[in-house]
Scaffold this motif. Structure first.
Motif, PDB file in Angstrom:
ATOM      1  N   GLY A 373       0.903  -1.255  -0.035  1.00 36.95           N
ATOM      2  CA  GLY A 373       0.228   0.128  -0.008  1.00 36.95           C
ATOM      3  C   GLY A 373       0.866   1.265  -0.299  1.00 36.95           C
ATOM      4  N   ALA A 374       1.728   1.327   0.704  1.00 36.72           N
ATOM      5  CA  ALA A 374       2.733   2.648   0.730  1.00 36.72           C
ATOM      6  C   ALA A 374       3.524   2.650  -0.236  1.00 36.72           C
ATOM      7  CB  ALA A 374       3.542   2.438   2.120  1.00 36.72           C
ATOM      8  N   GLY A 375       4.128   1.605  -0.870  1.00 37.20           N
ATOM      9  CA  GLY A 375       4.670   1.480  -2.052  1.00 37.20           C
ATOM     10  C   GLY A 375       3.926   1.965  -3.362  1.00 37.20           C
ATOM     11  N   SER A 376       2.563   1.524  -3.337  1.00 39.05           N
ATOM     12  CA  SER A 376       1.772   2.005  -4.302  1.00 39.05           C
ATOM     13  C   SER A 376       1.368   3.620  -4.278  1.00 39.05           C
ATOM     14  CB  SER A 376       0.406   1.224  -4.382  1.00 39.05           C
ATOM     15  OG  SER A 376       0.718  -0.137  -4.602  1.00 39.05           O
ATOM     16  N   ALA A 377       1.104   3.984  -2.889  1.00 35.57           N
ATOM     17  CA  ALA A 377       0.975   5.530  -2.955  1.00 35.57           C
ATOM     18  C   ALA A 377       2.189   6.336  -3.289  1.00 35.57           C
ATOM     19  CB  ALA A 377       0.697   5.789  -1.362  1.00 35.57           C
ATOM     20  N   LEU A 378       3.246   5.691  -2.936  1.00 36.95           N
ATOM     21  CA  LEU A 378       4.594   6.273  -3.425  1.00 36.95           C
ATOM     22  C   LEU A 378       4.871   6.287  -4.935  1.00 36.95           C
ATOM     23  CD1 LEU A 378       7.160   7.899  -2.435  1.00 36.95           C
ATOM     24  CD2 LEU A 378       8.436   5.740  -1.951  1.00 36.95           C
ATOM     25  N   GLY A 379       4.440   5.183  -5.403  1.00 36.07           N
ATOM     26  CA  GLY A 379       4.508   5.178  -6.996  1.00 36.07           C
ATOM     27  C   GLY A 379       3.735   6.127  -7.530  1.00 36.07           C
ATOM     28  N   LEU A 380       2.398   6.258  -7.050  1.00 35.83           N
ATOM     29  CA  LEU A 380       1.529   7.270  -7.528  1.00 35.83           C
ATOM     30  C   LEU A 380       1.993   8.716  -7.578  1.00 35.83           C
ATOM     31  CD1 LEU A 380      -1.252   7.398  -9.041  1.00 35.83           C
ATOM     32  CD2 LEU A 380      -2.302   7.646  -6.609  1.00 35.83           C
ATOM     33  N   GLY A 381       2.757   9.027  -6.310  1.00 36.33           N
ATOM     34  CA  GLY A 381       3.201  10.428  -6.196  1.00 36.33           C
ATOM     35  C   GLY A 381       4.285  10.320  -7.071  1.00 36.33           C
ATOM     36  N   LEU A 382       5.035   9.354  -7.460  1.00 40.87           N
ATOM     37  CA  LEU A 382       6.159   9.557  -8.358  1.00 40.87           C
ATOM     38  C   LEU A 382       5.963   9.632  -9.801  1.00 40.87           C
ATOM     39  CD1 LEU A 382       9.340   9.501  -8.919  1.00 40.87           C
ATOM     40  CD2 LEU A 382       8.995   6.554  -8.840  1.00 40.87           C
ATOM     41  N   LEU A 383       4.779   9.009 -10.012  1.00 39.78           N
ATOM     42  CA  LEU A 383       4.120   8.971 -11.610  1.00 39.78           C
ATOM     43  C   LEU A 383       3.860  10.334 -11.646  1.00 39.78           C
ATOM     44  CD1 LEU A 383       2.909   7.934 -14.009  1.00 39.78           C
ATOM     45  CD2 LEU A 383       0.714   7.658 -12.712  1.00 39.78           C
ATOM     46  N   TYR A 384       3.073  11.299 -10.687  1.00 34.65           N
ATOM     47  CA  TYR A 384       2.737  12.821 -11.087  1.00 34.65           C
ATOM     48  C   TYR A 384       3.780  13.504 -11.349  1.00 34.65           C
ATOM     49  CZ  TYR A 384      -2.108  11.641 -10.229  1.00 34.65           C
ATOM     50  OH  TYR A 384      -3.337  11.172 -10.265  1.00 34.65           O
ATOM     51  N   LEU A 385       5.210  13.207 -10.234  1.00 33.86           N
ATOM     52  CA  LEU A 385       6.255  14.013 -10.796  1.00 33.86           C
ATOM     53  C   LEU A 385       6.876  13.896 -12.167  1.00 33.86           C
ATOM     54  CD1 LEU A 385       8.250  13.684  -7.302  1.00 33.86           C
ATOM     55  CD2 LEU A 385       6.844  15.787  -8.023  1.00 33.86           C
ATOM     56  N   LEU A 386       6.755  12.572 -12.700  1.00 32.23           N
ATOM     57  CA  LEU A 386       7.442  12.234 -13.932  1.00 32.23           C
ATOM     58  C   LEU A 386       6.340  12.739 -14.913  1.00 32.23           C
ATOM     59  CD1 LEU A 386       8.274   8.520 -13.563  1.00 32.23           C
ATOM     60  CD2 LEU A 386       9.901  10.516 -13.553  1.00 32.23           C
ATOM     61  N   LEU A 387       5.062  12.944 -14.648  1.00 33.87           N
ATOM     62  CA  LEU A 387       4.107  13.535 -15.712  1.00 33.87           C
ATOM     63  C   LEU A 387       4.410  15.059 -15.719  1.00 33.87           C
ATOM     64  CD1 LEU A 387       0.736  11.743 -14.861  1.00 33.87           C
ATOM     65  CD2 LEU A 387       2.419  11.470 -17.126  1.00 33.87           C
TER      66      LEU A 387
END
Length: 446
Positions: A373-387
């Motif tokens: 869960g924490a990894g997915s939330a962090l991955g989602l935040g990382l995705l927005y930074l990459l976008l």
């Protein structure tokens, strides 16, 4: 103390290993969500390259080939449509508008498109978005050229810059129309479509630069041709002023015919109908046209067929991303299994303090869910930074718009699948801890 809180404290006690596992899952989830968004937007942008056009008409060939050279500027036409046939289609009772397209020339690798004012008026992309001249104005003179945003960016062209068209579509050409240079009169706003990579000129200009090129080579005396076309251009403007109260469409045709600049043939035409109900009947009429072999295609259907052919790459990329996520979950499983050897005593103490085997089982599962869960939330935040970083690059270079929106149902479903996969993976160490926590912890090992 609740099981989740205990699992959290246990992970904090092993923070280095937990953080590495967390980042592994975050990168995997970010890659999966990013590829899925890129795939979705690329497909949407591809299928919306042309919008609001009911039919594309060209010489009889394959539907995909007609779509490729007329819209995507890929490949070359094997034949052409006579101007008389185009006019008959334009005069059809069910036709609301039509846009003639003439291809065949280029400039430093970018295609040149001969057309008229109806192109700017009726061409639509994405959700029926119209073309917009960002700088300057649409062509009004015989030697005006309106260039796409990518052409302007790549070649660093500005308004009033001069450019020479080349005969043929190769990046390097030894047959140039040097005697009739063009002037950049306008630059179109970015569209994310092949329009950005196209140089637009008028149909009379296409005819003018090819006077004397019937054999495929430059005419022997090009200066007289240039003079004649300059005089024709002046006469054309004089006639426009004299007949400004007449119908604009008829006036343009009369002037072109008078000065020999009416095209003998075109490459293709975009057609808009008065009623969508008549689409299939008009398509059948054009396909059965007796004067010459023609083909009318439905843009939406052909675009989907084309995507089905080239969509294998994006499916392969998605499959790779799924395997990356699986690799991240396997890494989490490896971490939990490896930690069991170090936590035998911990499990035994918990059992001695009154924890039941199901508590140990739930504890291990909770750690898996927390990491995922924490990894997915962090991955989602990382995705927005990459976008944020990739948005201008993808839009400017590849014509793909990557909108930054809240996670949709599909994104949440992917995250739920990742957490569910982690839960399944966590069953293995949880079962081992359930069975052996007490005996492993209290037995003496040498």
């Amino acid at each position: 103390m609740s099981t989740l809180l205990l699992a959290w404290k246990s992970l904090l006690n092993r923070r280095t290993t937990a953080l590495l596992t967390l980042f592994s899952i975050a990168i995997s989830v970010s890659l999966l969500l990013g590829v899925e968004k890129l795939r979705t937007e690329a497909k949407r942008g591809f299928t919306q390259t042309l919008s609001g056009t009911d039919l594309i008409v060209g010489p009889r060939t394959g539907p995909i080939q007609l779509m490729l050279y007329s819209i995507f500027r890929i490949g070359d036409a094997t034949n052409s449509i006579s101007w008389e046939s185009y006019e008959r289609i334009d005069e059809h009772p069910q036709v609301a508008w039509s846009v003639p397209l003439s291809l065949g020339d280029s400039h430093r690798g970018y295609r040149v498109l001969g057309t008229n004012d109806s192109y700017l008026e009726h061409y639509r992309y994405a959700n029926r978005q119209p073309l917009r001249v960002d700088k300057g104005a649409w062509f009004s003179d015989l030697h005006d050229a309106v260039i796409g945003a990518e052409v302007a960016r790549a070649l660093n062209y500005q308004l009033a810059d001069s450019l020479v068209l080349a005969h043929g579509t190769g990046r390097i050409s030894f047959a140039n129309h040097d005697d009739q240079p063009f002037r950049v009169s306008g630059i179109l706003a970015p569209t994310g479509t092949p329009v950005d990579q196209t140089i637009h000129v008028s149909l009379p200009a296409i005819e003018a630069i090819h006077n004397g090129w019937e054999s495929g080579a430059a005419p022997a005396t090009s200066s007289q041709v240039a003079t004649d076309q300059h005089q024709a251009d002046e006469h054309e403007h004089e006639n426009e002023h004299e007949n400004e109260h007449e119908n604009e469409h008829e006036n343009e045709h009369e002037n072109e015919h008078e000065h020999g600049l009416e095209p003998g043939s075109i490459t293709a035409a975009l057609v808009g109908l008065k009623s969508r109900v008549a689409t299939l009947s008009v398509q059948r009429e054009i396909n059965q046209y007796e004067a010459e072999p023609l083909l009318a295609i439905l843009p939406g259907v052909t675009l989907r067929q084309l995507w089905s052919l080239i969509g294998t790459a994006e499916k392969a990329l998605l499959a790779i991303s799924v395997f990356v996520v699986i690799a991240g979950l396997v890494g989490m499983l490896t971490s939990l299994l490896a930690s069991l050897n170090e936590r035998r005593r911990e499990m035994a103490i918990l059992r001695a303090l009154g924890a039941r085997p199901r508590h140990i089982f739930t504890l291990m599962l909770s750690e898996s869910v927390l990491l995922a869960g924490a990894g997915s939330a962090l991955g989602l935040g990382l995705l927005y930074l990459l976008l944020l970083a990739a948005q201008p690059i993808a839009s400017g270079l590849y014509g793909i718009h990557l909108p930054i929106t809240a996670p949709g149902f599909y994104d949440l479903a992917i995250i739920a699948a990742v957490v569910g996969g982690a839960l399944m993976m966590g069953l293995i160490p949880a079962w081992q801890a359930y069975r052996h926590s007490l005996s492993d912890g209290l037995s003496i090992r040498t």
